[in-house]
Design a protein around this motif. Structure first.
Motif, mmCIF file in Angstrom:
data_model
loop_
_atom_site.group_PDB
_atom_site.id
_atom_site.type_symbol
_atom_site.label_atom_id
_atom_site.label_comp_id
_atom_site.label_asym_id
_atom_site.label_seq_id
_atom_site.Cartn_x
_atom_site.Cartn_y
_atom_site.Cartn_z
ATOM 1 N N ILE A 78 50.946 51.425 30.569
ATOM 2 C CA ILE A 78 49.926 51.370 29.517
ATOM 3 C C ILE A 78 50.287 50.287 28.495
ATOM 4 C CG2 ILE A 78 48.902 52.675 27.587
ATOM 5 C CD1 ILE A 78 49.359 55.225 29.398
ATOM 6 N N GLY A 79 51.547 50.254 28.092
ATOM 7 C CA GLY A 79 51.992 49.228 27.134
ATOM 8 C C GLY A 79 51.788 47.827 27.689
ATOM 9 N N LEU A 94 48.693 44.032 26.768
ATOM 10 C CA LEU A 94 48.830 42.568 26.693
ATOM 11 C C LEU A 94 48.224 41.878 27.911
ATOM 12 C CD1 LEU A 94 52.416 42.114 25.186
ATOM 13 C CD2 LEU A 94 50.261 42.628 24.060
ATOM 14 N N GLY A 95 47.308 42.547 28.584
ATOM 15 C CA GLY A 95 46.553 41.865 29.635
ATOM 16 C C GLY A 95 47.030 42.090 31.051
ATOM 17 N N VAL A 96 48.157 42.770 31.214
ATOM 18 C CA VAL A 96 48.607 43.103 32.567
ATOM 19 C C VAL A 96 47.696 44.213 33.097
ATOM 20 C CG1 VAL A 96 50.532 44.094 33.892
ATOM 21 C CG2 VAL A 96 50.971 42.387 32.119
ATOM 22 N N ARG A 97 47.448 44.205 34.395
ATOM 23 C CA ARG A 97 46.578 45.220 35.008
ATOM 24 C C ARG A 97 47.395 46.064 35.967
ATOM 25 N NH1 ARG A 97 40.836 45.316 33.506
ATOM 26 N NH2 ARG A 97 40.852 43.716 31.905
ATOM 27 N N PRO A 98 48.042 47.102 35.475
ATOM 28 C CA PRO A 98 48.883 47.902 36.370
ATOM 29 C C PRO A 98 48.085 48.916 37.177
ATOM 30 C CG PRO A 98 49.547 48.092 34.042
ATOM 31 C CD PRO A 98 48.169 47.526 34.084
ATOM 32 N N ALA A 101 43.376 49.953 27.092
ATOM 33 C CA ALA A 101 44.439 50.196 28.073
ATOM 34 C C ALA A 101 43.845 50.169 29.475
ATOM 35 C CB ALA A 101 45.107 51.537 27.800
ATOM 36 N N PRO A 102 43.658 48.972 30.043
ATOM 37 C CA PRO A 102 43.028 48.889 31.368
ATOM 38 C C PRO A 102 43.994 49.209 32.501
ATOM 39 C CG PRO A 102 43.486 46.678 30.555
ATOM 40 C CD PRO A 102 43.960 47.637 29.484
#
Lengths: 330, 326
Positions: free
Chosen positions: B68-69, B73-77, B111-112
Motif C-alpha cells: 500500500i505504501g 508513490l505510483g507503484v502498482r502492486p 492506494a491502487p
C-alpha cells in the motif's frame, strides 16, 4: 548549524508550540472536534530530524500527533488549522481531521490513527523510491508504544531484508496513552530492540535540538547513501495528556517539572541569549509576532472558511470516473 | 479464443501488465522462486527478477501495508495472500489504510493496490483454512471487491484492477484454479462493476458469484429438464459495489429470486441482495426471496460433515422446487 539556522529553528519551534496551544483553546471552545493529540514538549524531535533531512522532498509519515510534522514539511498552517476546524479549505478538505493531516504536494504522506500503522507504509514508500531510482528517503515518526505492535517487527524485518531507504524515528515520550513504558514494554531502550534485525540505531536526547540534528544527520546520511534502514530513538516528553480526553493523572508533578526544566525551546533560547545572539526582548517580540500571526491570519482563515458541502459527502470514496471500472472506458 | 486454466489466465494478466509497466510488481508468500502455491505467478520471477516479483516473509499485515505504501508513490502492486484465511491478519492495513486513505486525505492520496486471495472451501482443510470472507471485504467503504467465476473473468478483472486507481480485492477460489475456460486471445478488460447474465431465463433468478455460479447453472439445467422451470442465472462478479440495477432488472423479469452463497448466511451476499431487492423492486416479487447458504459452523474436517456444511446444486434445486411448490 549556524546562528541563523538556530534562530529560525527557535522561531519554528515556538510557532509550533503556540499553534498547538491555540488548538487546545479552540478545542475547549468546541471549534475543533474529535480527538486532538498535541505536540508541546516534543518539538525538537520533529524539527531536529527534518532539519537534517529534506522536508518537502523526502517522504514523511507519522501517527495522529501530526500537525507539526506536516507544517515542518511545508504544509500551510492555515490549511492545517482549517482542517482542524473541519472546513473545505482544510488540508484534507475537512474529511480527515486532526489525526489525518495530509499534504502530498510537500510529500507529507499523512497522519494515521492506528498505532503502528505507518511502519509498513513507510517501508513501502521506500521500496517505491528504490524502484524509481530517486534520492528521496522515507521518514517515519512514531512513538515508543507503537513498537509493541506487530507491524514494527514485520516492517523492520522487511526494511532490512530488502535494504530499503527508510529512517524510523522513535519519539520516546515514555507513555503509551496513559501507561508508562516500564509497565508495557520489556525492553525500555527502544534502540536496542532493533538489534535483532541488524539495523543500525542510536538513542539521543530529544530535548536538545542541536543533539537531535547531529544524530539525525548521521541517520539521514546513512539512509540516503544507500545503506538501508536506520532507527533513531529520541528521549522526549509530552506536556499534555495523550489526547484532550486524557486527564493526565498518571504522572507526578515532580516528573513533569523535571522535563519542563529541559524544555527544547527554552534551552535553545537561553543558549542564543547566552551567546549574545538574541535578547529577551527579541524573543518576546518574536513570540508576540507569532501569536498575532496565529490569531489574525491562521485562526481567522479557519473561522471564515466554508464547511464542506453535504451533497459532496460521497466524493473521494473512489476515484472519479476511472475508465478501468468500466473495462477501459465505455 | 483459447481454452486455458483459471491459474493460467491470472498468470497471463500478471505477465502482460508487468511487461507493459515497470512499476507493476507482485508480492506474496512463495510467489517467486517457488512459482506460487496456485501457479498464478509461475515463471515471473525468472522473467522480471527479485525486485519486482517479491517473495515476502509470512507477515501478511506487514507486506500488505508495504504494498500500500509503495502504491502511494505510483507503484502498482499485485499482492497475493496465499489463503483468504490469512487475510484476516492484513485487515488492518487493507481497511484502515488502503480503503480510507483517499477519503481521509480529501482525494490527495490513493492506494491502487490489488490484493488477490484464494478463498472458499476446498478438500478437508478444516476450520482455519476454509474461510469465505467476501462478506467482510464487501462491507468496507472504499474497497472494490470482485470475484471471478471463470478464467475469462479472472484474466479480465485482474487486468482492470491493476489499472484502476482504487484498491481492489479479488476473491478467487481454491478449487477453481484448474478450471478451464475460453479467454480472448487479444487483451481484454473486464468491468469492475456490474453483473453478467450467465443463463437467460424467465421463471426465477438464481444469483451466484464465484463458485456458486456453477452450482446455479447446474441447478438451472436440472430445473429445466426435470421440472419445466426456466431459471435465469446472474453472475455477481462485482460484490462491492453490487449491481443494484442488474439485480433489479432480473427480478423484474422473473419475479422470483434465490441467492446462492458458499458462505454462512449472516450479514452476507444473500442478505445484501435481498435487501437490494426489497429496496428496488419489492412489489415485483411473486414469492419471498430465499437464500441457499453454508451451515453456520466453523468448517469441519470430516468429509461428510464438510459436504453437509456447504451448499450444492441439489440444494439450489430443492430451494426452487419449494418456492414453486413442486
Amino acid at each position: 548549524m549556524n546562528v541563523a539556522d538556530k534562530k529560525r529553528l527557535l522561531r519554528e519551534m515556538l510557532f509550533a508550540r503556540r499553534f498547538e496551544e491555540r488548538c487546545y483553546e479552540a478545542y475547549v471552545e468546541r471549534k475543533i472536534g474529535g480527538f486532538l493529540h498535541l505536540y508541546p514538549g516534543q518539538e525538537a524531535c520533529c524539527h531536529g530530524v527534518l532539519e537534517a533531512a529534506r522536508p518537502g522532498h523526502d517522504y514523511v509519515i507519522t501517527g495522529y500527533r501530526d500537525h507539526v510534522h506536516a507544517i515542518k514539511c511545508g504544509a500551510d498552517p492555515k490549511e492545517v488549522m482549517a482542517e482542524l476546524y473541519a472546513k473545505e479549505t482544510g488540508s484534507s478538505k475537512g474529511r480527515g481531521g486532526s489525526m489525518h493531516i495530509f499534504d502530498t504536494k510537500h510529500h507529507f504522506m499523512g497522519g494515521y490513527a492506528l498505532v503502528g500503522g505507518p511502519f509498513p507504509l513507510a517501508a513501502g514508500m521506500a521500496k517505491a523510491v528504490k524502484m524509481k531510482g530517486g534520492d528521496e528517503i522515507a521518514i517515519c515518526f512514531l512513538g515508543d508504544a507503537a513498537n509493541n505492535q506487530g507491524t514494527f517487527h514485520e516492517s523492520l524485518n522487511m526494511a532490512k531484508l530488502w535494504e530499503l531507504p527508510v529512517l524510523y524515528v522513535c519519539e520516546n515520550n515514555l507513555y503509551g496513552i496513559g501507561t508508562r513504558i516500564d509497565r508495557s514494554t520489556a525492553v525500555i531502550d527502544q534502540y536496542k530492540r532493533v538489534a535483532g534485525y541488524n539495523i543500525p540505531s542510536a538513542q539521543e536526547d530529544g530535548q536538545d535540538i542541536e543533539k537531535v540534528f547531529k544524530a539525525a544527520k548521521k541517520a539521514v546520511d546513512h539512509v540516503r547513501s544507500g545503506n538501508g534502514p536506520y532507527f533513531l530513538e529520541l528521549m522526549t516528553y509530552r506536556y499534555r495528556g495523550h489526547s484532550m480526553s486524557d486527564s493526565n493523572a498518571y504522572r507526578s508533578k515532580k516528573e513533569e517539572r523535571m522535563w519542563s526544566d529541559r524544555d527544547p525551546i527554552i534551552m535553545l533560547r537561553d543558549r542564543l541569549i547566552k551567546a549574545g545572539e538574541m535578547s529577551k526582548d527579541d524573543y518576546k517580540a518574536m513570540d508576540t509576532e507569532l501569536l498575532d500571526e496565529i490569531e489574525n491570519d491562521i485562526i481567522a482563515f479557519a473561522e471564515s472558511s466554508p464547511e464542506p458541502r453535504v451533497d459532496e459527502l460521497e466524493r473521494y470514496v473512489f476515484a472519479d470516473n476511472d475508465p478501468w471500472v468500466y473495462g477501459g472506458g465505455r | 479464443m483459447a481454452e486455458i486454466m483459471y491459474w493460467e489466465a491470472i498468470r497471463r494478466a500478471h505477465d502482460e501488465e508487468m511487461e507493459r509497466d515497470p512499476l507493476v510488481i507482485c508480492m506474496g508468500e512463495d510467489i517467486g522462486v517457488a512459482g506460487g502455491t496456485y501457479k498464478a505467478t509461475k515463471g515471473l520471477y525468472e522473467k522480471y527478477g527479485a525486485e519486482r516479483v517479491i517473495d515476502t516473509p509470512i507477515s501478511e499485515n506487514g507486506y500488505t501495508g508495504l504494498g500500500i505504501g509503495a502504491s502511494f508513490l505510483g507503484v502498482r502492486p499485485i499482492i497475493e495472500i496465499m489463503s483468504v484465511n490469512f487475510a484476516w491478519l492484513a485487515m488492518d492495513q487493507l481497511f484502515n489504510s488502503a480503503a480510507k486513505v483517499r477519503f481521509m486525505s480529501g482525494g490527495q492520496l490513493t492506494a491502487p493496490v490489488v490484493v488477490r486471495s484464494a478463498g472458499g472451501t476446498a478438500h478437508q482443510l478444516g476450520a482455519q483454512h476454509s474461510a469465505r470472507m467476501e462478506k467482510v471485504f464487501m462491507g468496507i467503504a472504499g474497497l472494490r471487491v470482485v470475484t471471478p467465476s471463470s478464467p475469462r473473468q479472472a484474466y479480465g478483472l485482474l487486468k482492470s484492477a491493476v489499472r484502476c486507481d482504487d484498491p481492489v480485492y479479488i476473491n478467487e477460489h481454491e478449487l477453481m484454479y484448474n478450471m478451464k475456460g475460453e479467454v480472448p486471445d487479444e487483451e481484454y478488460f473486464h468491468p469492475l462493476e456490474g453483473s453478467e447474465v450467465a443463463r437467460e431465463g424467465s421463471d426465477v433468478t438464481l444469483f451466484g458469484y464465484n463458485v456458486s455460479v456453477h452450482w446455479c447453472v447446474q441447478a438451472a439445467q436440472t430445473l429445466a429438464k426435470q421440472y419445466g422451470i426456466n431459471a435465469e442465472v446472474v453472475d455477481l462478479y462485482a460484490l462491492a459495489p453490487l449491481d443494484r440495477a442488474g439485480i433489479a432488472a432480473s427480478v423484474r423479469k422473473t419475479h422470483r429470486a434465490v441467492i446462492v452463497e458458499e458462505a454462512e448466511p449472516a450479514v452476507g451476499v444473500g442478505a445484501e441482495v435481498m435487501a437490494i431487492i426489497n429496496e428496488e423492486c419489492f412489489l415485483e416479487l411473486d414469492a419471498a426471496p430465499v437464500r441457499v447458504s453454508a451451515a453456520n459452523v466453523p468448517m469441519p474436517y470430516n468429509h461428510g460433515l464438510e459436504k453437509a456444511a456447504i451448499p450444492n446444486a441439489g440444494d439450489v434445486v430443492a430451494a426452487v422446487r419449494k418456492m414453486f411448490g413442486k
